[in-house]
Design a protein around this motif. Sequence first.
Motif, PDB file in Angstrom:
ATOM      1  N   UNK A  93      39.081  40.647  32.409  1.00 10.43           N
ATOM      2  CA  UNK A  93      39.808  41.656  33.105  1.00 10.43           C
ATOM      3  C   UNK A  93      39.383  42.917  32.664  1.00 10.43           C
ATOM      4  N   UNK A  94      39.199  43.978  33.639  1.00 13.63           N
ATOM      5  CA  UNK A  94      38.676  45.196  33.302  1.00 13.63           C
ATOM      6  C   UNK A  94      39.754  46.441  33.745  1.00 13.63           C
ATOM      7  N   UNK A  95      39.613  47.478  33.099  1.00 14.47           N
ATOM      8  CA  UNK A  95      40.089  48.712  33.417  1.00 14.47           C
ATOM      9  C   UNK A  95      39.263  49.764  33.665  1.00 14.47           C
ATOM     10  N   UNK A  96      39.580  50.705  34.404  1.00 15.31           N
ATOM     11  CA  UNK A  96      38.729  51.767  34.683  1.00 15.31           C
ATOM     12  C   UNK A  96      39.608  53.083  34.380  1.00 15.31           C
ATOM     13  N   UNK A  97      38.957  54.004  33.756  1.00 15.53           N
ATOM     14  CA  UNK A  97      39.615  55.067  32.941  1.00 15.53           C
ATOM     15  C   UNK A  97      40.384  55.809  34.282  1.00 15.53           C
ATOM     16  N   UNK A  98      41.745  56.194  33.929  1.00 16.46           N
ATOM     17  CA  UNK A  98      42.315  57.069  35.067  1.00 16.46           C
ATOM     18  C   UNK A  98      42.865  56.269  36.147  1.00 16.46           C
TER      19      UNK A  98
ATOM     20  N   UNK B 161      45.138  53.019  37.922  1.00 13.45           N
ATOM     21  CA  UNK B 161      46.273  52.434  37.787  1.00 13.45           C
ATOM     22  C   UNK B 161      45.676  50.667  37.776  1.00 13.45           C
ATOM     23  N   UNK B 162      46.350  49.989  37.034  1.00 11.38           N
ATOM     24  CA  UNK B 162      45.995  48.413  37.329  1.00 11.38           C
ATOM     25  C   UNK B 162      44.548  48.157  36.489  1.00 11.38           C
ATOM     26  N   UNK B 163      44.334  46.866  37.237  1.00 11.25           N
ATOM     27  CA  UNK B 163      43.197  46.288  36.324  1.00 11.25           C
ATOM     28  C   UNK B 163      42.466  45.400  37.389  1.00 11.25           C
ATOM     29  N   UNK B 164      41.388  44.943  37.245  1.00 12.27           N
ATOM     30  CA  UNK B 164      40.742  44.222  38.080  1.00 12.27           C
ATOM     31  C   UNK B 164      40.113  42.957  37.266  1.00 12.27           C
ATOM     32  N   UNK B 165      40.179  41.593  37.982  1.00 14.41           N
ATOM     33  CA  UNK B 165      39.776  40.546  37.106  1.00 14.41           C
ATOM     34  C   UNK B 165      39.201  39.473  38.080  1.00 14.41           C
ATOM     35  N   UNK B 166      38.462  38.553  37.352  1.00 18.83           N
ATOM     36  CA  UNK B 166      37.691  37.681  38.244  1.00 18.83           C
ATOM     37  C   UNK B 166      38.163  36.252  37.553  1.00 18.83           C
ATOM     38  N   UNK B 167      38.541  35.504  38.560  1.00 17.45           N
ATOM     39  CA  UNK B 167      39.300  34.365  38.412  1.00 17.45           C
ATOM     40  C   UNK B 167      38.154  33.140  38.195  1.00 17.45           C
ATOM     41  N   UNK B 168      37.922  32.356  37.065  1.00 17.96           N
ATOM     42  CA  UNK B 168      37.116  31.453  36.895  1.00 17.96           C
ATOM     43  C   UNK B 168      37.541  30.167  38.041  1.00 17.96           C
ATOM     44  N   UNK B 169      36.532  29.355  37.993  1.00 14.15           N
ATOM     45  CA  UNK B 169      36.769  28.034  38.864  1.00 14.15           C
ATOM     46  C   UNK B 169      37.806  27.239  38.302  1.00 14.15           C
ATOM     47  N   UNK B 170      38.441  26.587  39.145  1.00 15.91           N
ATOM     48  CA  UNK B 170      39.746  25.831  38.812  1.00 15.91           C
ATOM     49  C   UNK B 170      39.265  24.932  37.807  1.00 15.91           C
ATOM     50  N   UNK B 171      39.928  25.272  36.534  1.00 13.33           N
ATOM     51  CA  UNK B 171      40.122  24.473  35.324  1.00 13.33           C
ATOM     52  C   UNK B 171      41.569  23.551  35.219  1.00 13.33           C
ATOM     53  N   UNK B 172      42.527  24.091  35.928  1.00  9.62           N
ATOM     54  CA  UNK B 172      43.800  23.349  35.609  1.00  9.62           C
ATOM     55  C   UNK B 172      44.732  23.863  36.739  1.00  9.62           C
TER      56      UNK B 172
END
Length: 95
Positions: free
Chosen positions: A1-6, A8-19
Amino acid sequence: RYRFAGAKGEIGFISPLTDHFCNKCNRLRLTASGLLRPCLLSDYQEDLKGPLRSGCLDSDLVDVILRVVHNKPFEHGVGCSRHDKVSGQMSSIGG
């Protein structure tokens, strides 16, 4: 997950299905064509681009988003005989 200065919120990347994590999933998918989907592996979707371009009210957007949330599946069914193939290219549906 990543946050950018200033920002709101965050961005993330979903890994391939593991469970099976559907019962904990709080994500929606916005497609490249402006459709909102409750799940990457669901063909159900609602148009966001159309209402936004036509100048809809915020309450109208809330209604669309709530419809999508209420149609969020409890499980994806991958690996089960009942799972149908998802329509569309993964790159256009956010996968």
